[in-house]
Design a protein around this motif. Structure first.
Motif, short mmCIF file in Angstrom:
data_model
loop_
_atom_site.label_atom_id
_atom_site.label_comp_id
_atom_site.label_asym_id
_atom_site.label_seq_id
_atom_site.Cartn_x
_atom_site.Cartn_y
_atom_site.Cartn_z
N CYS A 215 0.83 -1.21 0.00
CA CYS A 215 0.00 0.00 0.00
C CYS A 215 0.86 1.25 0.00
O CYS A 215 0.58 2.23 -0.70
CB CYS A 215 -0.93 0.00 1.22
N MET A 216 1.92 1.23 0.82
CA MET A 216 2.81 2.38 0.87
C MET A 216 3.51 2.61 -0.46
O MET A 216 3.57 3.74 -0.96
CB MET A 216 3.84 2.17 1.98
N LEU A 217 4.02 1.55 -1.07
CA LEU A 217 4.72 1.69 -2.36
C LEU A 217 3.77 2.15 -3.46
O LEU A 217 4.15 2.97 -4.31
CB LEU A 217 5.36 0.35 -2.74
N ALA A 218 2.54 1.65 -3.46
CA ALA A 218 1.57 2.04 -4.47
C ALA A 218 1.23 3.53 -4.34
O ALA A 218 1.11 4.24 -5.34
CB ALA A 218 0.30 1.20 -4.34
N ALA A 219 1.09 4.00 -3.09
CA ALA A 219 0.77 5.42 -2.88
C ALA A 219 1.94 6.31 -3.31
O ALA A 219 1.73 7.37 -3.92
CB ALA A 219 0.45 5.66 -1.41
N GLY B 252 4.08 10.02 -7.40
CA GLY B 252 5.33 10.41 -8.06
C GLY B 252 6.48 10.67 -7.09
O GLY B 252 7.42 11.39 -7.42
N LEU B 253 6.42 10.08 -5.90
CA LEU B 253 7.46 10.27 -4.89
C LEU B 253 8.29 9.01 -4.73
O LEU B 253 7.78 7.90 -4.88
CB LEU B 253 6.83 10.64 -3.54
N LYS B 254 9.57 9.17 -4.42
CA LYS B 254 10.45 8.04 -4.23
C LYS B 254 10.42 7.60 -2.78
O LYS B 254 10.30 8.41 -1.88
CB LYS B 254 11.89 8.40 -4.62
N HIS B 255 10.54 6.27 -2.58
CA HIS B 255 10.62 5.79 -1.21
C HIS B 255 11.97 6.16 -0.61
O HIS B 255 12.97 6.24 -1.31
CB HIS B 255 10.39 4.28 -1.14
N GLY B 256 11.97 6.41 0.67
CA GLY B 256 13.18 6.86 1.35
C GLY B 256 13.26 8.36 1.52
O GLY B 256 14.11 8.85 2.25
N GLY C 228 7.82 11.08 0.63
CA GLY C 228 7.33 9.74 0.36
C GLY C 228 6.93 9.01 1.62
O GLY C 228 5.95 8.26 1.63
N GLU C 229 7.66 9.25 2.72
CA GLU C 229 7.32 8.59 3.98
C GLU C 229 5.98 9.07 4.51
O GLU C 229 5.17 8.28 5.01
CB GLU C 229 8.42 8.86 5.02
N ILE C 230 5.72 10.38 4.40
CA ILE C 230 4.46 10.92 4.90
C ILE C 230 3.28 10.41 4.06
O ILE C 230 2.25 9.99 4.61
CB ILE C 230 4.50 12.47 4.89
N VAL C 231 3.43 10.43 2.74
CA VAL C 231 2.36 9.92 1.87
C VAL C 231 2.14 8.43 2.13
O VAL C 231 0.99 7.95 2.21
CB VAL C 231 2.71 10.18 0.39
N GLY C 232 3.23 7.68 2.27
CA GLY C 232 3.11 6.26 2.54
C GLY C 232 2.46 5.98 3.88
O GLY C 232 1.73 5.00 4.03
N THR C 233 2.72 6.85 4.85
CA THR C 233 2.10 6.69 6.17
C THR C 233 0.58 6.82 6.07
O THR C 233 -0.17 6.06 6.69
CB THR C 233 2.65 7.75 7.14
#
Length: 222
Positions: A95-99, A104-108, A112-117
Protein backbone atom coordinates in the motif's frame (compact mmCIF):
# COMPACT_ATOMS: atom_id res chain seq x y z
CA UNK A 1 12.44 21.36 6.46
CA UNK A 2 14.50 18.59 8.04
CA UNK A 3 14.36 20.25 11.46
CA UNK A 4 10.62 20.82 11.15
CA UNK A 5 10.13 17.19 10.12
CA UNK A 6 12.07 15.91 13.13
CA UNK A 7 10.35 18.23 15.62
CA UNK A 8 6.74 17.98 14.44
CA UNK A 9 6.61 14.48 12.98
CA UNK A 10 9.46 12.13 13.80
CA UNK A 11 9.72 12.78 17.55
CA UNK A 12 5.96 12.50 18.04
CA UNK A 13 5.86 9.29 16.05
CA UNK A 14 8.56 7.73 18.23
CA UNK A 15 6.86 8.94 21.41
CA UNK A 16 3.40 7.60 20.55
CA UNK A 17 4.81 4.55 18.76
CA UNK A 18 6.53 3.43 21.94
CA UNK A 19 3.43 4.15 23.98
CA UNK A 20 1.04 2.18 21.79
CA UNK A 21 3.57 -0.64 21.40
CA UNK A 22 3.55 -0.92 25.18
CA UNK A 23 -0.26 -1.00 25.14
CA UNK A 24 -0.09 -3.74 22.52
CA UNK A 25 2.23 -5.83 24.68
CA UNK A 26 -0.01 -5.36 27.71
CA UNK A 27 -3.08 -6.22 25.63
CA UNK A 28 -1.46 -9.46 24.46
CA UNK A 29 -0.76 -10.42 28.09
CA UNK A 30 -4.21 -9.64 29.48
CA UNK A 31 -5.77 -13.02 28.62
CA UNK A 32 -2.87 -15.18 29.96
CA UNK A 33 -2.78 -13.11 33.16
CA UNK A 34 -6.54 -13.48 33.57
CA UNK A 35 -6.37 -17.24 33.06
CA UNK A 36 -3.63 -17.49 35.66
CA UNK A 37 -5.37 -15.30 38.25
CA UNK A 38 -8.83 -16.77 37.68
CA UNK A 39 -8.09 -20.44 37.11
CA UNK A 40 -4.44 -20.86 38.11
CA UNK A 41 -3.58 -22.03 34.60
CA UNK A 42 0.09 -21.44 33.79
CA UNK A 43 2.69 -23.22 31.64
CA UNK A 44 5.67 -24.85 33.29
CA UNK A 45 9.18 -23.36 32.85
CA UNK A 46 9.98 -26.14 30.40
CA UNK A 47 6.91 -25.36 28.29
CA UNK A 48 7.76 -21.65 28.33
CA UNK A 49 11.30 -22.37 27.18
CA UNK A 50 10.12 -24.71 24.42
CA UNK A 51 7.64 -22.12 23.18
CA UNK A 52 10.25 -19.37 23.30
CA UNK A 53 12.75 -21.45 21.32
CA UNK A 54 10.09 -22.25 18.72
CA UNK A 55 9.15 -18.60 18.25
CA UNK A 56 12.80 -17.53 18.23
CA UNK A 57 13.66 -20.06 15.53
CA UNK A 58 10.79 -18.77 13.39
CA UNK A 59 11.13 -15.01 13.87
CA UNK A 60 14.52 -14.39 15.48
CA UNK A 61 16.31 -13.71 12.20
CA UNK A 62 13.40 -11.66 10.86
CA UNK A 63 13.61 -9.44 13.94
CA UNK A 64 16.92 -8.13 12.57
CA UNK A 65 16.54 -8.59 8.81
CA UNK A 66 13.08 -6.99 8.59
CA UNK A 67 14.37 -3.79 10.17
CA UNK A 68 17.16 -3.63 7.59
CA UNK A 69 14.82 -4.41 4.69
CA UNK A 70 11.76 -2.33 5.59
CA UNK A 71 13.00 0.73 7.49
CA UNK A 72 14.60 2.55 4.49
CA UNK A 73 11.20 2.47 2.77
CA UNK A 74 8.68 2.72 5.60
CA UNK A 75 10.54 4.86 8.12
CA UNK A 76 9.86 4.69 11.86
CA UNK A 77 6.11 5.26 11.55
CA UNK A 78 5.76 2.41 9.06
CA UNK A 79 7.63 0.05 11.36
CA UNK A 80 5.44 0.92 14.35
CA UNK A 81 2.21 0.80 12.39
CA UNK A 82 3.06 -2.23 10.30
CA UNK A 83 3.99 -4.46 13.19
CA UNK A 84 1.14 -3.34 15.40
CA UNK A 85 -1.43 -3.97 12.65
CA UNK A 86 0.30 -7.00 11.09
CA UNK A 87 0.71 -8.13 7.47
CA UNK A 88 3.69 -5.86 6.97
CA UNK A 89 5.12 -7.39 3.80
CA UNK A 90 1.84 -8.60 2.27
CA UNK A 91 -0.39 -5.55 2.83
CA UNK A 92 1.15 -2.50 4.53
CA UNK A 93 4.30 -2.22 2.42
CA UNK A 94 2.52 -2.72 -0.95
CA UNK A 95 0.00 0.00 0.00
CA UNK A 96 2.81 2.38 0.87
CA UNK A 97 4.72 1.69 -2.36
CA UNK A 98 1.57 2.04 -4.47
CA UNK A 99 0.77 5.42 -2.88
CA UNK A 100 4.32 6.67 -3.43
CA UNK A 101 4.27 5.57 -7.05
CA UNK A 102 0.86 7.18 -7.67
CA UNK A 103 2.04 10.47 -6.17
CA UNK A 104 5.33 10.41 -8.06
CA UNK A 105 7.46 10.27 -4.89
CA UNK A 106 10.45 8.04 -4.23
CA UNK A 107 10.62 5.79 -1.21
CA UNK A 108 13.18 6.86 1.35
CA UNK A 109 12.31 10.55 1.03
CA UNK A 110 10.53 12.55 3.73
CA UNK A 111 7.61 13.37 1.44
CA UNK A 112 7.33 9.74 0.36
CA UNK A 113 7.32 8.59 3.98
CA UNK A 114 4.46 10.92 4.90
CA UNK A 115 2.36 9.92 1.87
CA UNK A 116 3.11 6.26 2.54
CA UNK A 117 2.10 6.69 6.17
CA UNK A 118 -1.31 7.98 5.11
CA UNK A 119 -1.74 5.03 2.75
CA UNK A 120 -0.63 2.53 5.38
CA UNK A 121 -2.98 3.94 8.02
CA UNK A 122 -5.86 3.81 5.53
CA UNK A 123 -5.05 0.17 4.79
CA UNK A 124 -5.39 -0.64 8.50
CA UNK A 125 -9.00 0.60 8.55
CA UNK A 126 -9.78 -1.16 5.28
CA UNK A 127 -8.29 -4.40 6.61
CA UNK A 128 -10.30 -4.09 9.80
CA UNK A 129 -13.54 -3.59 7.85
CA UNK A 130 -12.78 -6.49 5.48
CA UNK A 131 -11.76 -8.80 8.32
CA UNK A 132 -14.93 -8.02 10.24
CA UNK A 133 -17.07 -8.59 7.15
CA UNK A 134 -15.27 -11.83 6.36
CA UNK A 135 -15.74 -13.10 9.91
CA UNK A 136 -19.47 -12.45 9.64
CA UNK A 137 -20.27 -13.76 6.16
CA UNK A 138 -16.98 -15.20 4.85
CA UNK A 139 -17.89 -18.86 5.34
CA UNK A 140 -21.14 -18.40 3.44
CA UNK A 141 -19.37 -16.68 0.53
CA UNK A 142 -16.77 -19.47 0.27
CA UNK A 143 -19.55 -22.06 0.02
CA UNK A 144 -21.04 -20.47 -3.11
CA UNK A 145 -17.78 -19.58 -4.92
CA UNK A 146 -16.73 -21.82 -7.84
CA UNK A 147 -13.77 -24.12 -7.23
CA UNK A 148 -11.52 -22.30 -9.73
CA UNK A 149 -11.97 -19.07 -7.76
CA UNK A 150 -10.98 -20.80 -4.53
CA UNK A 151 -7.90 -22.27 -6.25
CA UNK A 152 -6.88 -18.81 -7.44
CA UNK A 153 -6.42 -17.71 -3.82
CA UNK A 154 -3.15 -19.67 -3.81
CA UNK A 155 -1.69 -17.07 -6.19
CA UNK A 156 -2.63 -13.97 -4.19
CA UNK A 157 0.68 -13.69 -2.31
CA UNK A 158 2.89 -14.26 -5.41
CA UNK A 159 0.81 -11.66 -7.27
CA UNK A 160 1.33 -9.10 -4.48
CA UNK A 161 5.06 -9.79 -4.34
CA UNK A 162 5.32 -9.52 -8.12
CA UNK A 163 3.60 -6.13 -8.08
CA UNK A 164 5.95 -4.95 -5.33
CA UNK A 165 8.91 -6.15 -7.37
CA UNK A 166 7.76 -4.14 -10.40
CA UNK A 167 7.44 -0.98 -8.28
CA UNK A 168 10.89 -1.39 -6.77
CA UNK A 169 12.44 -2.25 -10.15
CA UNK A 170 11.24 1.05 -11.59
CA UNK A 171 13.08 2.92 -8.82
CA UNK A 172 16.48 1.28 -9.45
CA UNK A 173 16.71 -1.34 -12.18
CA UNK A 174 20.35 -2.23 -11.50
CA UNK A 175 19.81 -2.79 -7.76
CA UNK A 176 16.73 -4.87 -8.49
CA UNK A 177 18.65 -7.02 -10.99
CA UNK A 178 21.41 -7.57 -8.42
CA UNK A 179 18.92 -8.61 -5.75
CA UNK A 180 17.20 -10.93 -8.23
CA UNK A 181 20.46 -12.66 -9.18
CA UNK A 182 21.50 -13.04 -5.55
CA UNK A 183 18.06 -14.49 -4.74
CA UNK A 184 18.49 -17.14 -7.45
CA UNK A 185 22.01 -17.96 -6.22
CA UNK A 186 20.81 -18.32 -2.61
CA UNK A 187 17.95 -20.60 -3.69
CA UNK A 188 20.42 -22.69 -5.71
CA UNK A 189 22.75 -23.05 -2.71
CA UNK A 190 19.80 -24.20 -0.54
CA UNK A 191 20.82 -22.90 2.89
CA UNK A 192 18.58 -23.44 5.97
CA UNK A 193 15.21 -21.78 5.45
CA UNK A 194 15.71 -19.24 8.25
CA UNK A 195 18.81 -17.91 6.43
CA UNK A 196 17.18 -17.38 3.02
CA UNK A 197 15.84 -13.87 3.60
CA UNK A 198 18.84 -12.52 5.57
CA UNK A 199 21.33 -13.80 2.99
CA UNK A 200 19.45 -12.14 0.13
CA UNK A 201 19.16 -8.85 2.02
CA UNK A 202 22.75 -8.67 3.22
CA UNK A 203 24.13 -9.91 -0.10
CA UNK A 204 22.14 -7.31 -2.04
CA UNK A 205 23.22 -4.50 0.31
CA UNK A 206 26.90 -5.43 0.12
CA UNK A 207 26.81 -5.78 -3.67
CA UNK A 208 25.07 -2.40 -4.15
CA UNK A 209 27.46 -0.67 -1.72
CA UNK A 210 30.44 -2.13 -3.61
CA UNK A 211 29.11 -0.98 -6.99
CA UNK A 212 28.29 2.46 -5.59
CA UNK A 213 31.81 2.93 -4.21
CA UNK A 214 33.32 1.60 -7.41
CA UNK A 215 31.33 4.19 -9.36
CA UNK A 216 31.96 7.20 -7.09
CA UNK A 217 35.60 6.70 -6.05
CA UNK A 218 37.10 7.38 -9.52
CA UNK A 219 35.12 10.65 -9.68
CA UNK A 220 36.42 11.74 -6.26
CA UNK A 221 40.01 10.96 -7.26
CA UNK A 222 39.67 13.07 -10.40
Amino acid sequence: MEQEYNEQFSKKIIKYGRLFSLFGILGALILPIYLYLRYGAAPSPGQLLAGYITVLSMFGVAYVSDMIAFYPTTGAVGIYMGYMAGNMSAVRLPCMLAAQEASGLKHGTREGEIVGTIAMSTSVFVSLACTTLTALIGARILEILPSFVLQSFDYVTPAIMGAMGCVVAQQDKKAFAIALVISVIVLFIKPPSFLLFPLVILGSILACVYLYKKKTLPKEEN
